[in-house]
Motif scaffolding. Structure first.
Motif, mmCIF file in Angstrom:
data_model
loop_
_atom_site.group_PDB
_atom_site.id
_atom_site.type_symbol
_atom_site.label_atom_id
_atom_site.label_comp_id
_atom_site.label_asym_id
_atom_site.label_seq_id
_atom_site.Cartn_x
_atom_site.Cartn_y
_atom_site.Cartn_z
ATOM 1 N N TYR A 1 -8.646 -21.736 0.956
ATOM 2 C CA TYR A 1 -10.109 -22.225 0.932
ATOM 3 C C TYR A 1 -10.134 -23.380 -0.331
ATOM 4 O O TYR A 1 -10.708 -24.228 -0.323
ATOM 5 C CB TYR A 1 -11.185 -21.144 0.733
ATOM 6 C CG TYR A 1 -12.529 -21.717 0.669
ATOM 7 C CD1 TYR A 1 -13.075 -22.483 1.571
ATOM 8 C CD2 TYR A 1 -13.158 -21.471 -0.486
ATOM 9 C CE1 TYR A 1 -14.350 -23.087 1.473
ATOM 10 C CE2 TYR A 1 -14.599 -22.101 -0.571
ATOM 11 C CZ TYR A 1 -15.049 -22.847 0.329
ATOM 12 O OH TYR A 1 -16.538 -23.295 0.152
ATOM 13 N N GLN B 1 -11.720 -29.165 3.707
ATOM 14 C CA GLN B 1 -12.646 -28.256 4.842
ATOM 15 C C GLN B 1 -12.125 -27.195 5.383
ATOM 16 O O GLN B 1 -12.097 -26.864 6.748
ATOM 17 C CB GLN B 1 -13.152 -29.213 5.729
ATOM 18 C CG GLN B 1 -14.036 -30.519 5.064
ATOM 19 C CD GLN B 1 -14.791 -31.380 5.992
ATOM 20 O OE1 GLN B 1 -14.448 -31.321 7.274
ATOM 21 N NE2 GLN B 1 -15.570 -32.154 5.521
ATOM 22 N N ILE B 2 -11.318 -26.460 4.840
ATOM 23 C CA ILE B 2 -10.704 -25.228 5.285
ATOM 24 C C ILE B 2 -11.680 -24.007 5.177
ATOM 25 O O ILE B 2 -12.429 -23.878 4.215
ATOM 26 C CB ILE B 2 -9.583 -24.606 4.583
ATOM 27 C CG1 ILE B 2 -8.444 -25.857 4.706
ATOM 28 C CG2 ILE B 2 -8.886 -23.108 4.937
ATOM 29 C CD1 ILE B 2 -7.044 -25.610 3.928
ATOM 30 N N LYS B 3 -11.595 -23.268 6.153
ATOM 31 C CA LYS B 3 -12.789 -22.152 6.251
ATOM 32 C C LYS B 3 -12.437 -21.080 4.972
ATOM 33 O O LYS B 3 -11.379 -20.736 4.512
ATOM 34 C CB LYS B 3 -12.784 -21.300 7.433
ATOM 35 C CG LYS B 3 -13.017 -22.091 8.713
ATOM 36 C CD LYS B 3 -13.055 -21.251 10.058
ATOM 37 C CE LYS B 3 -13.418 -22.045 11.255
ATOM 38 N NZ LYS B 3 -13.433 -21.235 12.281
ATOM 39 N N PRO B 4 -13.604 -20.460 4.402
ATOM 40 C CA PRO B 4 -13.330 -19.698 3.368
ATOM 41 C C PRO B 4 -12.460 -18.380 3.490
ATOM 42 O O PRO B 4 -11.557 -18.112 2.599
ATOM 43 C CB PRO B 4 -14.888 -18.922 3.008
ATOM 44 C CG PRO B 4 -15.749 -20.122 3.694
ATOM 45 C CD PRO B 4 -14.952 -20.457 4.800
ATOM 46 N N ALA C 1 -9.798 -18.317 5.237
ATOM 47 C CA ALA C 1 -8.360 -18.897 5.903
ATOM 48 C C ALA C 1 -7.302 -18.283 5.164
ATOM 49 O O ALA C 1 -7.228 -18.289 4.150
ATOM 50 C CB ALA C 1 -8.450 -20.417 6.051
ATOM 51 N N ASP D 1 -4.420 -22.024 9.867
ATOM 52 C CA ASP D 1 -5.711 -22.977 9.155
ATOM 53 C C ASP D 1 -5.565 -23.999 8.448
ATOM 54 O O ASP D 1 -6.419 -24.569 8.018
ATOM 55 C CB ASP D 1 -6.402 -21.730 8.361
ATOM 56 C CG ASP D 1 -6.817 -20.484 9.269
ATOM 57 O OD1 ASP D 1 -7.316 -20.659 10.329
ATOM 58 O OD2 ASP D 1 -6.545 -19.199 8.459
ATOM 59 N N ARG E 1 -18.650 -26.019 -4.638
ATOM 60 C CA ARG E 1 -17.614 -25.050 -3.940
ATOM 61 C C ARG E 1 -16.296 -25.186 -4.243
ATOM 62 O O ARG E 1 -15.897 -26.148 -5.073
ATOM 63 C CB ARG E 1 -17.726 -25.457 -2.458
ATOM 64 C CG ARG E 1 -19.068 -25.062 -1.907
ATOM 65 C CD ARG E 1 -19.328 -23.611 -1.603
ATOM 66 N NE ARG E 1 -20.617 -23.314 -0.553
ATOM 67 C CZ ARG E 1 -21.105 -22.091 -0.414
ATOM 68 N NH1 ARG E 1 -20.507 -21.148 -1.239
ATOM 69 N NH2 ARG E 1 -22.053 -21.839 0.175
ATOM 70 N N ASP F 1 -13.696 -25.593 -2.538
ATOM 71 C CA ASP F 1 -12.923 -26.489 -2.010
ATOM 72 C C ASP F 1 -13.264 -27.855 -2.311
ATOM 73 O O ASP F 1 -12.707 -28.764 -1.705
ATOM 74 C CB ASP F 1 -13.096 -26.221 -0.422
ATOM 75 C CG ASP F 1 -14.510 -26.735 0.186
ATOM 76 O OD1 ASP F 1 -15.522 -26.693 -0.735
ATOM 77 O OD2 ASP F 1 -14.849 -26.617 1.221
ATOM 78 N N TYR G 1 -18.724 -17.949 -2.598
ATOM 79 C CA TYR G 1 -17.399 -17.562 -2.428
ATOM 80 C C TYR G 1 -16.737 -17.533 -3.650
ATOM 81 O O TYR G 1 -17.126 -18.220 -4.544
ATOM 82 C CB TYR G 1 -16.661 -18.395 -1.410
ATOM 83 C CG TYR G 1 -17.437 -18.542 -0.028
ATOM 84 C CD1 TYR G 1 -17.547 -17.460 0.855
ATOM 85 C CD2 TYR G 1 -18.291 -19.714 0.316
ATOM 86 C CE1 TYR G 1 -18.170 -17.541 1.870
ATOM 87 C CE2 TYR G 1 -18.638 -19.979 1.489
ATOM 88 C CZ TYR G 1 -18.541 -18.635 2.455
ATOM 89 O OH TYR G 1 -19.412 -18.651 3.546
#
Length: 850
Positions: free
Chosen positions: A648, A715-718, A720, A725, A789, A791, A809
């Protein structure tokens, strides 16, 4: 009468003189006295004493001296003080009062009087002699060190300049221009007198004896030509050569002594006056030492003028020409056979210069030379020191003036009988350089190991010039490979180890403390790695091993049209397969250029491309791209994500993006500088103070130091964790991926009571972490809070109505900015942070306004 009008005495001497030489000497003294009579009459004392009576008194005083001399010299026990005596003949003088100790007479040369001890006024000749005896640093001393201002060029010099395009000087005159200290009236007297030197009045003679009698006597020849020795008497020495003086002294002493050894030497010598006339740089009457020669006098007086001859300088004595001096013999070959010693009253006559010719081009001494008699081209070249090593002999050019009416040009080779062509006055000879063209040679250059010229032979091809691929590897490449500690990176991702901990992102520029702390909080647990250069190199030869095997070129000059043709060929095929048509036949003069893959923009498939992956992957390192690889392919080649990898917060950077971001930053900084420092904004404050000007300047300075990272938000999911991913982003040369380990903290920065890192709690919200940090302070601006964030994305309270309920996160950062009273646009600040995924702008505000 004589004291008041001293010139009448000289006129009387001129009238009764029967010798032309004596008449000339008397005339010169008369002229000098007439020039100085007013000043002398104004300063005389009014008393007069007969010079003959003074001389008799002096001789009588000397005859009364009794000395006892030994090998160590004469004691100074008995002394006789005589009236000051001066003999103005030939410029010699003594002080107003002289003390004689024994026979060693000490004469003071620094305490001169304007009148002699007898009251006779000094002549200008006497004062000139005193000037030559002045201190060495006296600028008025004859021959003192001086730089003579060059005279204006002659008409022929201007003519030569218009013909050749550059100024040429007359040969020999420079020897007389910048003269060092040269006072021949004193310097030459320090030289050893030759055996044929003729002794005259005012010369000092030293007599030393040992054996049965011991003497050391320094005496001066009087005006009558005699010297006086104690117990011996007077001896006639004037007119005798130095070798003859010793015989005369021995003959006189033999009448008194036996069994002794005798040595006769000269002390300080008299000065003489000579005339320099004609085309001289400084014509007139000059005082020089009695040892001076014709050459000495010329150098002391400045030599000939630009219009004077250097090849026929005449010395006249008693109405006869004694010698003709050719200075070229001295200057070109060191021959002084025409040099003679001067005598009083000599005339040095410099006639006008004879015919002149110039030599320009590739000769050792380009100059204008004076001709004397028949002169050939070969002789003229010898005057100029001969041809240089690069002079061409197949063609020379001679510009000539014909009948003083027209000009013509003659071309001829410098061989055989052509070198004997006679040269005339006004000729300008030009010697050309050889052509820089190489015969029977080909040139190899570019990205090669040994660039240079190589011998051509019939039927030579590219494979003969470049026998193997290894032939193209440069020495620089091997030197870099052998170096244990490279000084600086020259290839992609060359690592520089300097023993210091560097930022994991090498594209981040210098940052302030606040910026560094803020960004460190965003990746608190990221490992520290060495810096690496990512930008691809653009200079020729940096990628020595990355040869462009598909394209090289032969540059060839068409001998008919004189146009340059480019003949491309496939280098790799020409080397690997000599029978291939790509192995072109070479011709003399060809230039073969080898390119690297960075010299010419090649298709992506043909270029050497490198990417780097660091951090939490199984095999971090530098990888060469093969085909159209994506970011997912790169992570797969690196062995996938490690167990502790935090996809992420992965930081993916690209050089082209960094350049674009830097341009935007600079645009913003320029606009901010105009807004912040403008007089309108300073006057907009309620108190009229315009805010803290130093604070404003610090803000602009901090912004100017910010450098973009080139980060692209993936923009990878938290949550992942798998290879699937990772987005399939097409990779470019110089891309870099850093996968940090998963952090365990969340940062709360800005205007809160307890700013810092807080332990991460699953599903905790922004409101939860603000409460843990003590919430905002009185100066905190709650309406402008935002969340950065891990990311790289940014969320603000102004754009999210449920900002307090946003889930946090690991690695996220909550920022509470201050209430800004200055006209800084917080929205632009948040927008740039959103665009660049960078805490730098925010940290500037926090560090300066908190």
């Amino acid at each position: 009468m004589s004291a008041r009008f001293p010139a009448l005495i000289s006129l009387s001497a001129l009238r009764v003189s029967t010798s032309p030489r004596a008449a000339a000497g008397a005339l010169s003294v008369c002229a000098a006295l007439l020039l100085t009579a007013p000043a002398t009459m104004a300063g005389q004392s009014g008393s007069y004493q007969d010079p003959n009576q003074t001389q008799n008194q002096t001789d009588q005083s000397n005859s009364q001296q009794t000395v006892n001399c030994d090998a160590n010299g004469c004691p100074s026990t008995s002394s006789t003080t005589t009236n000051g005596t001066q003999d103005s003949q030939n410029g010699s003088n003594t002080s107003g009062t002289s003390t004689t100790s024994g026979v060693n007479q000490s004469t003071s040369g620094n305490n001169r009087n304007n009148t002699t001890g007898t009251g006779t006024p000094q002549s200008s000749t006497t004062r000139q002699t005193q000037q030559t005896n002045a201190a060495p640093n006296d600028p008025n001393r004859i021959g003192a060190s001086q730089t003579v201002t060059p005279p204006p060029p002659t008409d022929f010099e201007l003519y030569v300049q218009s013909s050749t395009g550059r100024a040429l000087r007359i040969f020999g005159l420079d020897y007389f221009r910048n003269r060092s200290a040269l006072d021949l009236s004193t310097t030459s007297s320090d030289m050893a007198a030759p055996a044929d030197f003729v002794v005259g009045p005012n010369d000092q003679v030293r007599v030393r004896t040992s054996g049965a009698v011991s003497l050391d006597v320094l005496t001066t020849v009087d005006r009558n030509g005699f010297i006086f020795l104690p117990q011996v008497g007077t001896i006639q020495v004037a007119g005798l050569q130095l070798s003859e003086v010793q015989s005369a002294v021995r003959t006189a002493m033999d009448r008194q002594y036996r069994n002794y050894d005798l040595t006769v030497t000269l002390g300080q010598l008299r000065s003489i006056q000579v005339f320099l006339l004609g085309e001289a740089q400084q014509p007139g009457l000059h005082t020089v030492s009695a040892l001076s020669t014709l050459v000495n006098a010329l150098f002391a007086s400045g030599g000939p003028s630009p219009t004077g001859s250097l090849r026929d300088i005449q010395l006249k004595r008693d109405g006869k020409t004694i010698t003709h001096l050719d200075l070229y013999s001295l200057l070109l070959s060191g021959d002084k056979s025409g040099d003679v010693r001067l005598q009083p009253g000599d005339i040095l006559y410099i006639p006008p210069a004879g015919p002149q010719a110039a030599v320009d081009g590739d000769v050792n001494k380009p100059a204008i030379f004076e001709l004397r008699g028949p002169t050939s081209v070969d002789q003229l070249l010898s005057y100029a020191g001969g041809l240089t090593a690069v002079a061409a002999t197949d063609r020379a050019s001679l510009d000539r003036i014909v009948d003083h009416a027209r000009r013509e040009v003659q071309d001829f080779p410098l061989t055989g009988a052509q070198k004997l062509i006679p040269v005339q006055g006004g000729d300008v000879l030009r010697i050309f350089p050889i052509s820089p063209r190489f015969d029977k040679a080909v040139t190899l250059r570019g990205n090669v190991g040994q660039p240079g010229r190589y011998s051509w032979r019939e039927g030579m091809r590219v494979a003969d010039l470049i026998p193997s691929r290894q032939f193209l590897i440069t020495r620089r490449y091997y030197n870099e490979q052998n170096a244990l500690t490279p000084a600086q990176p020259t290839r992609p991702f060359s690592v520089v180890q300097d023993g210091t901990a560097l930022d994991p992102n090498p594209l981040q520029g210098p940052r302030s403390t606040a910026i560094s702390q803020a960004e460190a909080a965003a990746s608190a647990t990221a490992p520290v790695v060495s810096a690496a250069t990512i930008a691809p190199q653009k200079d020729l030869g940096n990628h020595e091993t990355e040869i462009n095997w598909n394209y090289a070129v032969i540059e060839r000059l068409d001998q008919k049209t004189l146009k340059t043709d480019l003949i491309p060929f496939a280098l790799g095929e020409a080397i690997d397969d000599p029978a291939s048509p790509e192995n072109k036949t070479l011709q003399p003069g060809d230039v073969v250029t080898v390119y690297s893959r960075d010299d010419i923009n090649l298709p992506t498939e043909l270029r050497a491309r490198f990417v780097r992956v660091d951090g939490e992957v199984m095999r971090p390192g530098i990888y060469r791209l093969e085909g159209n690889e994506t970011l997912r392919d790169l992570v797969a080649r690196a062995g996938g994500v490690a167990p502790h990898g935090y996809l992420y917060a992965a930081q993916f950077t690209r050089e082209s993006v960094r350049i674009a971001q830097d341009a935007k930053i600079q645009q913003y900084v320029s606009q901010a500088a105009r807004d912040v420092l403008s007089p309108a904004n300073q006057q907009a404050q309620p108190d009229g103070s315009g805010g803290n000007l130093e604070l404003r300047r610090a803000y602009v300075a901090a912004l100017s130091r910010i450098r973009a990272t080139g980060r692209i938000t993936l923009q990878i999911k938290p949550g992942a964790t798998t290879l699937g991913d990772v987005p399939e982003l097409q990779l470019q040369d110089g891309d870099r991926l850093f996968v940090p380990p998963q952090p365990t903290t969340v940062d709360v920065l800005g205007n809160v009571f307890n700013a810092g890192s807080l332990l991460y709690s699953k599903d905790a919200t922004v409101h939860h972490y603000l409460k843990l940090a003590g919430d905002k302070t009185r100066t905190g601006d709650k309406g402008q809070e935002f969340l950065l964030r891990a990311d790289g994305t940014v969320l603000s309270r102004d754009t999210h109505s449920r900002f307090d309920r946003l889930i946090i996160y690991p690695g996220d950062t909550v920022i509470v900015p201050p209430k800004l009273k200055t006209p800084f646009n917080i929205y632009q600040l948040i927008g740039l942070t959103q665009s660049f995924g960078n805490l730098a702008f925010t940290a500037v505000a926090l560090g300066l306004f908190n």
